[in-house]
Design an enzyme around this catalytic site. Structure first.
Site, PDB file in Angstrom:
ATOM      1  N   TYR A   1     -27.043 -17.523 -30.188  1.00 39.14           N
ATOM      2  CA  TYR A   1     -26.632 -18.853 -30.620  1.00 39.14           C
ATOM      3  C   TYR A   1     -26.226 -19.678 -29.406  1.00 39.14           C
ATOM      4  CZ  TYR A   1     -24.674 -22.704 -33.146  1.00 39.14           C
ATOM      5  OH  TYR A   1     -24.443 -23.966 -33.624  1.00 39.14           O
TER       6      TYR A   1
ATOM      7  N   ASP B   1     -18.983 -18.446 -13.175  1.00 44.16           N
ATOM      8  CA  ASP B   1     -19.396 -19.060 -14.441  1.00 44.16           C
ATOM      9  C   ASP B   1     -20.891 -19.338 -14.473  1.00 44.16           C
ATOM     10  OD1 ASP B   1     -16.820 -19.079 -15.360  1.00 44.16           O
ATOM     11  OD2 ASP B   1     -16.415 -21.162 -14.801  1.00 44.16           O
TER      12      ASP B   1
ATOM     13  N   GLN C   1     -10.316 -24.536 -15.301  1.00 46.34           N
ATOM     14  CA  GLN C   1     -10.136 -23.885 -16.593  1.00 46.34           C
ATOM     15  C   GLN C   1      -9.559 -24.872 -17.602  1.00 46.34           C
ATOM     16  OE1 GLN C   1     -11.108 -21.645 -18.958  1.00 46.34           O
ATOM     17  NE2 GLN C   1     -11.129 -20.480 -17.052  1.00 46.34           N
TER      18      GLN C   1
ATOM     19  N   HIS D   1     -21.656  23.297 -46.137  1.00 49.56           N
ATOM     20  CA  HIS D   1     -21.876  23.205 -44.693  1.00 49.56           C
ATOM     21  C   HIS D   1     -22.104  24.609 -44.123  1.00 49.56           C
ATOM     22  CE1 HIS D   1     -20.546  19.103 -45.131  1.00 49.56           C
ATOM     23  NE2 HIS D   1     -20.610  18.881 -43.835  1.00 49.56           N
TER      24      HIS D   1
ATOM     25  N   HIS E   1     -11.642 -27.251 -19.868  1.00 48.02           N
ATOM     26  CA  HIS E   1     -12.518 -26.739 -20.935  1.00 48.02           C
ATOM     27  C   HIS E   1     -12.136 -27.326 -22.288  1.00 48.02           C
ATOM     28  CE1 HIS E   1     -15.580 -23.981 -19.656  1.00 48.02           C
ATOM     29  NE2 HIS E   1     -14.766 -23.417 -18.791  1.00 48.02           N
TER      30      HIS E   1
ATOM     31  N   ASN F   1     -18.425 -22.996 -32.309  1.00 47.30           N
ATOM     32  CA  ASN F   1     -17.164 -23.548 -32.818  1.00 47.30           C
ATOM     33  C   ASN F   1     -16.586 -22.630 -33.901  1.00 47.30           C
ATOM     34  OD1 ASN F   1     -18.630 -23.963 -35.153  1.00 47.30           O
ATOM     35  ND2 ASN F   1     -18.989 -26.137 -34.742  1.00 47.30           N
TER      36      ASN F   1
ATOM     37  N   GLU G   1      -8.866 -13.303 -19.197  1.00 45.65           N
ATOM     38  CA  GLU G   1     -10.329 -13.343 -19.167  1.00 45.65           C
ATOM     39  C   GLU G   1     -10.819 -13.400 -17.715  1.00 45.65           C
ATOM     40  OE1 GLU G   1     -11.786 -16.999 -20.712  1.00 45.65           O
ATOM     41  OE2 GLU G   1     -13.846 -16.247 -21.010  1.00 45.65           O
ATOM     42  N   HIS G   2     -10.269 -14.345 -16.961  1.00 46.76           N
ATOM     43  CA  HIS G   2     -10.595 -14.486 -15.539  1.00 46.76           C
ATOM     44  C   HIS G   2      -9.348 -14.226 -14.715  1.00 46.76           C
ATOM     45  CE1 HIS G   2     -13.189 -17.404 -17.753  1.00 46.76           C
ATOM     46  NE2 HIS G   2     -14.139 -16.894 -16.995  1.00 46.76           N
TER      47      HIS G   2
END
Lengths: 428, 428
Positions: free
Chosen positions: A124, A356, A254, A415, A257, A209, A322-323
């Protein structure tokens, strides 16, 4: 705009805004869209294209001509930039490709593990202002290296029914097999259930989104999904030797964003902390997206003062960003003490933006503290393991008693019988 | 008891009972339990131990003395069996341990990928009749090999407040660090949120009933979880050379699990198909759990006739079974054509039970067709990747224009500035 706090005066859980989960609940809307696409297929997709994108579509699929036209609409220089980025991303992700193994260490016993690619994957790609060609490369290149047979891209059309040429060019360079002009929860539904024209996939990846994210959660299980990413985050560990302007620029990259993005500086130098605070004000004023940057710094921005860089890394591990930038004299010496982080940027000249777009490691990274247990998107996300085992009858005979004993302990007689019967006298 | 159908007369989606999702909805009950444990911690756990397990507990944690007593309560022979199983499981999973890599192929550029263990893991072990020491080994051994610092086990106590000695012995052999007498959704809540006595973990693995499975889904995101397993499945691909009694025994070993379990035979031999149908009747009558076995064969059992073994493998790939037996003359020759299966049992003398307990590969496998995109539990589930990158200022300079161009294309000016600023003249 941003406050400076001493590490000892704060609670870690308050540091990053981790409210992605508390986002507006759109599940009812999403469920209705999923249901309609499942029942009415392409017809529903066309209606949603009109309703949400203002596009009147005959064909949902991008034609070879449209793809070529998009390619040509992009200037040669940027096509070259895309190709270079793809090359770097491929070089890094090739190293992630797994090898099968086989064990033949006991007589009559062969054990092993095989990797097979996921058959068909849906990628996507958001439209509009969040239309990122870099995401196309980051999602598609690992899938290609994994050996995925068919990669199907879904992206919402503009009102004129077209797709951003940069997205088409990136898709062409990355090697996407089919592209559909479908967006939002409807696109996720189409990929998960399949329609007359959209093939059903086994896994759906890519950002989106709240509608896309919610739809992905809903279809998870029927198909696999990648992580549901929260707001983007950066944590910069910086020592007194850093240029405050550079650190501020990284934090702002950052912060621009979105309003939920988090930018955190952790430093053992009060002078740097104060200088960065000043620089953030100065540089924010220079940004086209300054309102967003200011809002996210006000909400999720922090400057944390520690007694040492070691303490700063402890804080980073607790936050699991994350970073993570290690803007210090000797970043490689700190690397072993980093436990939880998606991607780690080493040194004073390695802004997040480099990763990035261009350097090669993936930019799809675990957010919201999930770096404690999850990983960047990679080749692993597009393959699955299967184990296999062979025993000769003799080899089975040697362990039969053990297996039967285990089965009896667990109250599963059949079994045990399935082993014992291989050593019974024929009944007939 | 079981019908024989020709492959061409059926729809694949009807083959396996895949109704796990449609199971009773217990989310309200589970949400209440999660909330209570989050708010009241140990107090809530003690109340649930009394309410659900009939156990009046002072201490929730198993003491060293209890562990030792459990160990001694298990006979030496079975302790040896557990040790041998652990050895086999460890030998296989050691091969899964990942290596970090580093790339230093361009001047001034270092890229790499590191693995770090998940810090603390919770292992849920069901109690009562479904108390399986094999599950303790299969869940804990890979976590140990991954380097997990602390492994916390949760298992419901009996009414007398004790834990099954076989479970304690398995935990001791596998190397569990702490064991708590907590069960169901409350145990999942305790592991996810932490309480006064139960430490908060980063990931929860292990099987459980619908309450446990629902609770795991609910806390997913805050912590990681392993797959939410559906009913167990076996698909046996058998040629005419097979002993029908053996094939029937293998199908029954799956069918005895529970009423939702699926046992499917796919063969190109009508004589085998008919003989297996007869054997299923005969052998089922010999089983202590014959009612369950008959019920699951009636619901999810099938014998599918194909024109060829190749067609049989195609059907297997479409079903993506948890367990796949290739009971044919030359199973290794078929292996490459297997695309979707959790674990593959090669040959006529390799009953699933051998893998369930003893051979080494994991028995926690993808169910419900998820083998299309997911893998057996393994070392990978207890580590996460982090990427890292270093560029010298010179190296950054050489790609600066490309990164800035990309940032501009994506409308993120601050991303571009974070690179450009490293090459600006000092303002001061």
């Amino acid at each position: 705009m941003i406050e400076i706090v001493a590490a000892k005066d704060m609670e870690l859980k308050d540091i990053l805004s981790r409210d992605a989960e508390k986002a507006e609940d759109v599940s009812q809307t999403v469920d209705k869209i999923l249901e309609n696409v499942r029942l009415f297929g392409d017809k529903a997709l066309r209606e949603y294209a009109l309703q949400f994108d203002g596009a009147r579509l005959e064909e949902l699929e991008v034609t070879a001509e449209e793809l070529q036209a998009g390619w040509e609409a992009v200037d040669a220089r940027f096509r070259e930039t895309l190709a270079l980025a793809r090359q770097n991303i491929a070089a890094f992700h090739e190293k992630q490709v797994r090898q099968n193994f086989v064990m033949a260490e006991q007589p009559g016993v062969v054990l092993g593990q095989r990797y097979t690619p996921i058959e068909r994957v849906g990628v996507y790609v958001p439209g509009g202002t969040a239309s990122y060609p870099s995401t196309v490369l980051m999602d598609v290149v690992p899938a290609k290296l994994a050996g995925v047979k068919e990669i199907v891209m879904a992206t919402p059309p503009g009102a004129d029914g077209s797709v951003d040429p940069a997205i088409l060019a990136a898709a062409k360079i990355a090697g996407v097999d089919r592209i559909f002009k479908i967006g939002g929860a409807g696109a996720v539904a189409a990929l998960a259930y399949g329609t007359e024209s959209v093939p059903r996939v086994d896994k759906i990846v890519g950002p989106g989104n709240i509608f896309v994210a919610t739809a992905k959660r809903r279809v998870f299980g029927l198909v696999d999904i990648d992580m549901v990413a929260g707001p983007s985050e950066i944590l910069v560990v910086a020592d007194g030797g850093c240029d405050p302007a550079w650190v501020a620029a990284d934090l702002l990259s950052q912060a621009e964003h979105d309003r939920l993005a988090s930018a955190v500086l952790v430093t053992d130098s009060r002078p740097l902390a104060e200088a960065v605070a000043v620089e953030l004000k100065r540089q924010a004023a220079l940004l086209p997206r300054q309102e967003i940057a200011r809002a996210s710094l006000a909400a999720g921005g922090r400057i944390i003062l520690t007694d040492s860089i070691a303490e700063a890394v402890e804080i980073a591990n607790a936050i699991a960003p994350e970073h993570l930038e290690l803007a210090v004299e000797d970043p490689f010496a700190l690397l072993p003490s980093v436990k939880n982080a998606g991607s780690i940027f080493l040194g004073r000249c390695v802004p997040e933006a480099l990763g990035d777009y261009f350097a090669g490691p993936n930019h799809t990274l675990p957010t919201g503290g999930t770096a404690r247990f999850s990983s960047p998107l990679g080749v692993d996300d597009f393959v699955k393991r299967s184990s296999f085992l062979y025993y000769s009858r003799e080899a089975l005979g040697q362990v039969a008693d053990r297996v039967i004993e285990f089965a009896q302990r667990e109250g599963l007689a059949a079994h045990g019988r399935s082993v014992a019967i291989r050593f019974e006298e024929k009944q007939v």
